[in-house]
Structures are given as C-alpha cells and as structure tokens.
Design a protein around this motif. Structure first.
Motif, PDB file in Angstrom:
ATOM      1  N   PRO A   2       0.854  -1.357   0.022  1.00 50.01           N
ATOM      2  CA  PRO A   2       0.093  -0.245   0.088  1.00 50.01           C
ATOM      3  C   PRO A   2       0.864   1.204   0.087  1.00 50.01           C
ATOM      4  CG  PRO A   2      -0.576  -1.536   1.684  1.00 50.01           C
ATOM      5  CD  PRO A   2       0.475  -2.162   1.004  1.00 50.01           C
ATOM      6  N   GLY A   3       0.482   2.014  -0.760  1.00 48.41           N
ATOM      7  CA  GLY A   3       1.196   3.313  -1.014  1.00 48.41           C
ATOM      8  C   GLY A   3       2.392   3.405  -1.936  1.00 48.41           C
ATOM      9  N   SER A   4       2.991   2.467  -2.597  1.00 50.37           N
ATOM     10  CA  SER A   4       4.033   2.066  -3.404  1.00 50.37           C
ATOM     11  C   SER A   4       3.360   2.298  -4.937  1.00 50.37           C
ATOM     12  CB  SER A   4       4.617   0.846  -3.213  1.00 50.37           C
ATOM     13  OG  SER A   4       3.883  -0.319  -3.704  1.00 50.37           O
ATOM     14  N   ARG A   5       4.300   2.311  -5.648  1.00 47.31           N
ATOM     15  CA  ARG A   5       4.043   2.561  -7.208  1.00 47.31           C
ATOM     16  C   ARG A   5       4.648   1.141  -7.807  1.00 47.31           C
ATOM     17  NH1 ARG A   5       5.038   8.859  -8.802  1.00 47.31           N
ATOM     18  NH2 ARG A   5       3.448   9.704  -7.392  1.00 47.31           N
ATOM     19  N   VAL A   6       3.728   0.819  -8.793  1.00 43.67           N
ATOM     20  CA  VAL A   6       4.155  -0.589  -9.387  1.00 43.67           C
ATOM     21  C   VAL A   6       3.843  -0.056 -10.990  1.00 43.67           C
ATOM     22  CG1 VAL A   6       3.614  -2.116  -7.500  1.00 43.67           C
ATOM     23  CG2 VAL A   6       1.768  -1.331  -9.294  1.00 43.67           C
ATOM     24  N   THR A   7       4.645  -0.724 -12.010  1.00 46.12           N
ATOM     25  CA  THR A   7       4.396  -0.664 -13.435  1.00 46.12           C
ATOM     26  C   THR A   7       3.571  -2.007 -13.849  1.00 46.12           C
ATOM     27  OG1 THR A   7       6.788  -1.657 -14.037  1.00 46.12           O
ATOM     28  CG2 THR A   7       6.424   0.883 -13.535  1.00 46.12           C
ATOM     29  N   VAL A   8       2.745  -1.923 -14.793  1.00 37.34           N
ATOM     30  CA  VAL A   8       1.926  -2.814 -15.382  1.00 37.34           C
ATOM     31  C   VAL A   8       1.991  -2.506 -16.728  1.00 37.34           C
ATOM     32  CG1 VAL A   8       0.626  -3.446 -13.289  1.00 37.34           C
ATOM     33  CG2 VAL A   8      -0.264  -1.614 -15.109  1.00 37.34           C
ATOM     34  N   THR A   9       1.901  -3.580 -17.522  1.00 37.85           N
ATOM     35  CA  THR A   9       1.781  -3.460 -18.964  1.00 37.85           C
ATOM     36  C   THR A   9       0.791  -4.373 -19.793  1.00 37.85           C
ATOM     37  OG1 THR A   9       4.625  -3.330 -19.156  1.00 37.85           O
ATOM     38  CG2 THR A   9       3.273  -4.023 -21.021  1.00 37.85           C
ATOM     39  N   ALA A  10       0.006  -3.652 -20.292  1.00 39.51           N
ATOM     40  CA  ALA A  10      -1.049  -4.172 -21.043  1.00 39.51           C
ATOM     41  C   ALA A  10      -0.748  -4.368 -22.894  1.00 39.51           C
ATOM     42  CB  ALA A  10      -2.448  -3.235 -21.147  1.00 39.51           C
ATOM     43  N   THR A  11      -0.899  -5.295 -23.331  1.00 35.31           N
ATOM     44  CA  THR A  11      -0.694  -5.807 -24.699  1.00 35.31           C
ATOM     45  C   THR A  11      -1.554  -5.986 -25.663  1.00 35.31           C
ATOM     46  OG1 THR A  11       1.424  -6.553 -23.753  1.00 35.31           O
ATOM     47  CG2 THR A  11       0.890  -7.084 -25.961  1.00 35.31           C
ATOM     48  N   LEU A  12      -1.553  -5.455 -26.875  1.00 36.68           N
ATOM     49  CA  LEU A  12      -2.498  -5.671 -27.949  1.00 36.68           C
ATOM     50  C   LEU A  12      -1.635  -6.347 -28.857  1.00 36.68           C
ATOM     51  CD1 LEU A  12      -5.250  -5.486 -29.374  1.00 36.68           C
ATOM     52  CD2 LEU A  12      -4.427  -3.137 -30.274  1.00 36.68           C
ATOM     53  N   ARG A  13      -2.099  -7.415 -29.146  1.00 27.98           N
ATOM     54  CA  ARG A  13      -1.509  -8.270 -30.305  1.00 27.98           C
ATOM     55  C   ARG A  13      -2.196  -8.929 -31.370  1.00 27.98           C
ATOM     56  NH1 ARG A  13       3.060 -11.629 -31.015  1.00 27.98           N
ATOM     57  NH2 ARG A  13       2.787 -13.612 -32.113  1.00 27.98           N
ATOM     58  N   ASN A  14      -1.732  -8.776 -32.652  1.00 25.61           N
ATOM     59  CA  ASN A  14      -2.523  -9.570 -33.962  1.00 25.61           C
ATOM     60  C   ASN A  14      -1.812 -10.733 -34.246  1.00 25.61           C
ATOM     61  OD1 ASN A  14      -3.702  -9.905 -36.363  1.00 25.61           O
ATOM     62  ND2 ASN A  14      -2.425  -8.334 -37.362  1.00 25.61           N
ATOM     63  N   ASN A  15      -2.471 -11.621 -34.183  1.00 29.02           N
ATOM     64  CA  ASN A  15      -2.164 -13.070 -34.248  1.00 29.02           C
ATOM     65  C   ASN A  15      -2.382 -13.522 -35.821  1.00 29.02           C
ATOM     66  OD1 ASN A  15      -1.466 -13.807 -31.599  1.00 29.02           O
ATOM     67  ND2 ASN A  15      -3.533 -14.106 -31.166  1.00 29.02           N
ATOM     68  N   GLY A  16      -2.938 -12.440 -36.539  1.00 32.68           N
ATOM     69  CA  GLY A  16      -3.055 -12.781 -38.145  1.00 32.68           C
ATOM     70  C   GLY A  16      -4.220 -13.697 -38.234  1.00 32.68           C
ATOM     71  N   PRO A  17      -4.325 -14.101 -39.602  1.00 29.42           N
ATOM     72  CA  PRO A  17      -3.266 -14.339 -40.690  1.00 29.42           C
ATOM     73  C   PRO A  17      -3.218 -12.806 -41.340  1.00 29.42           C
ATOM     74  CG  PRO A  17      -5.272 -15.297 -41.520  1.00 29.42           C
ATOM     75  CD  PRO A  17      -5.423 -15.195 -39.981  1.00 29.42           C
ATOM     76  N   GLY A  18      -4.182 -11.837 -41.023  1.00 31.73           N
ATOM     77  CA  GLY A  18      -4.267 -10.735 -41.861  1.00 31.73           C
ATOM     78  C   GLY A  18      -3.392  -9.334 -41.075  1.00 31.73           C
ATOM     79  N   TRP A  19      -3.135  -8.325 -41.858  1.00 33.72           N
ATOM     80  CA  TRP A  19      -2.402  -7.253 -41.219  1.00 33.72           C
ATOM     81  C   TRP A  19      -3.629  -6.448 -40.972  1.00 33.72           C
ATOM     82  CZ3 TRP A  19      -1.321  -2.195 -43.312  1.00 33.72           C
ATOM     83  CH2 TRP A  19      -1.885  -1.985 -44.498  1.00 33.72           C
ATOM     84  N   ILE A  20      -3.388  -5.209 -40.161  1.00 35.32           N
ATOM     85  CA  ILE A  20      -4.648  -4.684 -39.831  1.00 35.32           C
ATOM     86  C   ILE A  20      -4.343  -3.334 -40.025  1.00 35.32           C
ATOM     87  CG2 ILE A  20      -6.668  -3.972 -37.913  1.00 35.32           C
ATOM     88  CD1 ILE A  20      -5.882  -6.805 -36.650  1.00 35.32           C
ATOM     89  N   ARG A  21      -5.054  -2.511 -41.016  1.00 36.74           N
ATOM     90  CA  ARG A  21      -5.205  -0.996 -41.023  1.00 36.74           C
ATOM     91  C   ARG A  21      -6.558  -0.488 -41.456  1.00 36.74           C
ATOM     92  NH1 ARG A  21      -1.341   2.420 -44.265  1.00 36.74           N
ATOM     93  NH2 ARG A  21       0.251   2.155 -42.361  1.00 36.74           N
ATOM     94  N   ASN A  22      -7.457   0.043 -40.873  1.00 30.54           N
ATOM     95  CA  ASN A  22      -8.588   0.560 -41.464  1.00 30.54           C
ATOM     96  C   ASN A  22      -8.561   1.934 -42.056  1.00 30.54           C
ATOM     97  OD1 ASN A  22     -11.345   0.687 -41.925  1.00 30.54           O
ATOM     98  ND2 ASN A  22     -12.113   0.202 -40.126  1.00 30.54           N
ATOM     99  N   GLU A  23      -8.188   2.008 -43.425  1.00 36.39           N
ATOM    100  CA  GLU A  23      -8.373   3.236 -43.924  1.00 36.39           C
ATOM    101  C   GLU A  23      -9.749   3.754 -44.373  1.00 36.39           C
ATOM    102  OE1 GLU A  23      -5.609   3.069 -47.211  1.00 36.39           O
ATOM    103  OE2 GLU A  23      -3.959   2.793 -45.749  1.00 36.39           O
ATOM    104  N   GLU A  24     -10.918   3.078 -44.119  1.00 36.13           N
ATOM    105  CA  GLU A  24     -12.200   3.371 -44.445  1.00 36.13           C
ATOM    106  C   GLU A  24     -13.121   3.974 -43.414  1.00 36.13           C
ATOM    107  OE1 GLU A  24     -12.491   3.245 -47.960  1.00 36.13           O
ATOM    108  OE2 GLU A  24     -10.390   2.548 -47.612  1.00 36.13           O
ATOM    109  N   SER A  25     -12.603   3.806 -42.265  1.00 35.69           N
ATOM    110  CA  SER A  25     -13.320   4.196 -41.058  1.00 35.69           C
ATOM    111  C   SER A  25     -12.322   4.883 -39.836  1.00 35.69           C
ATOM    112  CB  SER A  25     -14.026   3.185 -40.453  1.00 35.69           C
ATOM    113  OG  SER A  25     -14.563   3.253 -39.211  1.00 35.69           O
ATOM    114  N   ASP A  26     -12.725   5.683 -39.109  1.00 34.71           N
ATOM    115  CA  ASP A  26     -11.931   6.122 -38.058  1.00 34.71           C
ATOM    116  C   ASP A  26     -11.908   5.090 -36.653  1.00 34.71           C
ATOM    117  OD1 ASP A  26     -14.458   6.529 -37.020  1.00 34.71           O
ATOM    118  OD2 ASP A  26     -14.115   8.489 -36.461  1.00 34.71           O
ATOM    119  N   ASP A  27     -12.866   4.050 -36.860  1.00 32.31           N
ATOM    120  CA  ASP A  27     -12.845   3.095 -35.786  1.00 32.31           C
ATOM    121  C   ASP A  27     -11.644   2.031 -35.822  1.00 32.31           C
ATOM    122  OD1 ASP A  27     -13.806   1.875 -33.474  1.00 32.31           O
ATOM    123  OD2 ASP A  27     -15.414   0.753 -34.648  1.00 32.31           O
TER     124      ASP A  27
END
Length: 427
Positions: free
Chosen positions: A177-202
C-alpha cells in the motif's frame, strides 16, 4: 511474358479485337481555348479475393480533350497485402514507404481526342491480405499522376476474404500500500491478416480499465482517456479507463504493442485487477476478428504488507454463533466482537458468544448460536479476526493471458515516463 498493357493504334485494329473503339465525338476547341488532352479512367469492379487469388480486370482510358495525348504514363499502387504476380514489359517496379508496391508503365501510343485505349490492372492477394487499396490511372494529360484522386486517377478499396485475430495480454504485479508499480497491457495481432482500417476512424485499439484502488500516475502517449463512447482528449494521468492505439493505426501480423502504466496503490487497497480488452477505438468488436475468446485479459495487483481483508486490529475472543453481519466484504461483524464465518449466517448448535466488552469498532456482543456447529473467530482489543474472511480476487481466475509469475514490487521516487513499444516476430 504476358504484358498487362494492351492498346489500339487504329480504329480498325481496335474493332477487330473489341476494345478501344472511339465512342465519343471529337471535341472541337474554341478559338480562345488552348487545345489539350483530358484523360478519364473507367472504374474497376470491387472484389474480395482470397489469399493467393489473382485479380485481373481491364480499365479504359478515354481522351475527352481537344488534343491528342501523345504519351501516357499509367501507375498502379498496391497496399502491403497485395503484390504484382509478374512484371510486364514497359513497366518499372518499386517499393515505396509503408510497404506500398508500385508499377509505373509507359503506354507507347497516341490517344486521339474522342479515342480510347485499354489496359489491365493485375495483382494477387498475399497471405496477410485483409483491408487493402489499389490506386490506378494517369494524369489528366497523360503525365505521371499526382497524389490526389479524380477522373484520371482512382482508388479501389477492397477487403480480402480473410481474418485477423486481435488478442489482449495482461500483467500481474505485487506492491505494498502506498507504493508504485508498473503494469503492461498488450495488444497483439495473431493474423493471418495485417490490420489498418483506412475506410473508417474506428481503428484497432486496446481498452484498459485501471485496477480499482490504484491511480494511474504515468500513462503512455498513445493512450487517451475513454469517456462514455469514445476518447475524450489527450493522454493524461488520473483516469479510470483508457483506450490505447498505434499512432499509425497499423498492426502487422505477429506484432505486439505494449502499453506500460505506472500505478500508485492506495493505502487501503486490497488485491485488485483491471480489465484489458482488444477491440476498436470505440470499444466495438471488429467484424474481421472471428475469435473473441482471447479479447480479454487482466492487470492484477496483489497488495502485500497491508492489513488482511479479513482482519481488524481490536477486540476480545468470541466463540459460538456468528454475528449478524457475516457477509461484510472486510470480514467484520456488525453484531458482536467476534467476527463471522464465511457464510455470514446464524450458526446452529453453537455455544453462546462470549464478549468481555463492546469492541472499539462499534460492534456489540455476539448472538447466541443455536442448532448447529460452533464457528470460532478471534479478536484483539475490540474487533475480531475473521478466520473465514473473503479476500479480493487475485486475478488468477479467468486470466489465461497473464504474464507468468509475479513481478516484484516497485517503489518509485517520482513519476516514471511510461513507454509503448512494438514487438514483432516473423512467422
């Protein structure tokens, strides 16, 4: 080698093969106008090619101007999930920034006013194809086209018949209690397709809920506070929920994006966890992701060295029936100096609860157990120690993507600048 470029030099030859037939009357330039060619390109049909399939369709170049186009430079550009299946005579091939493949082809013909020529746009879908785009055409007078789009230079957006699997990965840390810690959240693409949506802002993104009882003190620049239905502003500490997304909106196959937060554990915090969800910037599950099972992970914080959630520090000893408030999440009883068992219900066949005095936490003497086995709880100087108190979840349940093992507690003297990094492994 088969050339994708076919042209007609004369109307008779064009009529014989069924292409390039002038269908327009020859425009006449007025005396005050400067004669010039004006080329227009027909549109390509849309498609959803499977990886490995070849797309091959003709386009027509028509001169609607008042002067011949003595030279035509035809350009094709493909996004990274597409490629040219072969190289045609008269074309120069190159790879541009962002893995864009280009063919620059010189059509050795003259397009008279009102006349047309035909050429092919030919490409194949690669194994990583998903959301793709094709640019094709020429300049208005036949010159190398610029970067904009119009009647002479067009863009075709298509979605390959494939998928991509976005996955969330969490973390597990310990801290006092009272201390600081670092945590890491990760977003991964397992494929098979690469991802970039150029037709929407979502765009693809990772939703991060900060564990309750902790405060985000340092946040990655690519993580914005999330409001009711979307991002609410620039990155800043102190919010309960963030949405993290790559600055270029791109996640390649087998690529991981790590978002590291610095959390301060509250002085009264118990074991806690926050949810991490792979999806889109507006919290929507993408249609291309057919595997929702790995969309969710957790950021778990095991709080060490603090007060046990089922322990209070004052009281005497009570033996017998449970107090009436046994369901209190902190294991404290509202009905006696002895604290309750795990069920919080009235015991049966127990002996009378015994208390020397009212405890300092505000409880009164325990109730008398009847018709059941006795439940025993010990107290010290006022309020009891609940032997059956319920701890907050440690995050081990429902967390298949947590990092293995606990990370040691980190007490930082000041704010640590959290970073986002990309990790990619080749298939």
């Amino acid at each position: 080698m088969r050339s994708p470029l076919r042209s007609t030099a004369a109307a008779v030859a064009a009529a014989a093969i069924g292409i390039g037939v002038p269908a327009l009357a020859v425009p006449v330039a007025h005396a005050e106008e400067v004669a010039a060619p004006d080329l227009v390109i027909s549109t390509l049909p849309t498609a959803s090619p499977k990886p490995g399939e070849i797309y091959d369709h003709p386009v027509t170049v028509t001169n609607k101007g008042t002067a011949p186009a003595a030279h035509v430079t035809f350009r094709i550009r493909l996004t990274r999930g597409l490629d040219f299946p072969d190289q045609a005579k008269g074309c120069t091939y190159s790879t541009l920034a962002d893995h864009v493949r280009q063919a620059l082809c010189e059509l050795d013909t003259v397009v008279e006013p009102g006349a047309s020529i035909t050429t092919s746009v030919r490409f194949k879908a690669l194994p990583q194809a998903l959301m793709e785009a094709v640019e094709y055409g020429t300049g208005r007078t036949g010159e190398t086209p610029g970067e904009g789009f119009g009647d002479s230079y067009r863009r075709l957006a298509l979605t390959a018949d494939s998928t991509a699997d976005l996955a969330a990965e969490g973390d597990l840390v310990e801290g006092a209690p009272g201390s600081r810690v670092t945590v890491t959240a990760t977003l991964r693409n397992n494929g098979p397709g690469w991802i970039r949506n150029e037709e929407s802002d979502d765009q693809p993104a990772l939703m991060v809920r900060i564990p309750e009882g902790t405060v985000a003190k340092a946040v990655p620049e690519d993580c914005e506070p999330f409001g009711v239905d979307g991002p609410t502003g620039p990155s800043e500490p102190g919010h309960a929920r963030y949405v993290c997304l790559p600055a270029d909106h791109t996640i390649d196959v087998d690529q991981s994006l790590d978002y590291t937060f610095v959390l301060e554990i509250g002085k009264t915090a118990r074991n806690t966890k926050g949810r991490v969800t792979a999806g889109s910037v507006y919290g929507i599950h993408p249609a291309f992701d057919k595997n929702p099972a790995n969309d969710t992970a957790y950021l778990a914080v095991d709080v060490t060295g603090g007060e046990d959630p089922g322990t209070s520090t004052a009281g005497g000893t009570t033996t017998g029936g449970s107090g009436t408030g046994g369901g209190d999440p902190h294991g404290q009883s509202t009905g006696g100096s002895g604290t309750t068992g795990t069920t919080g219900t009235t015991g049966t066949s127990g002996t009378s609860g015994t208390s020397g005095s009212t405890d300092t936490s505000g409880g009164t003497s325990g109730t008398t157990g009847t018709s059941g086995p006795a439940v025993t709880g010990s107290t010290t100087s006022g309020s009891g120690t609940a032997t059956g108190g319920t701890l907050a979840s440690t995050g081990s349940d429902g967390m298949p993507l947590l990092a293995a093992g606990a990370v040691g507690a980190t007490a930082l003297g000041g704010l640590v600048l959290a970073a986002v990094r990309r990790r990619s492994t080749g298939r």
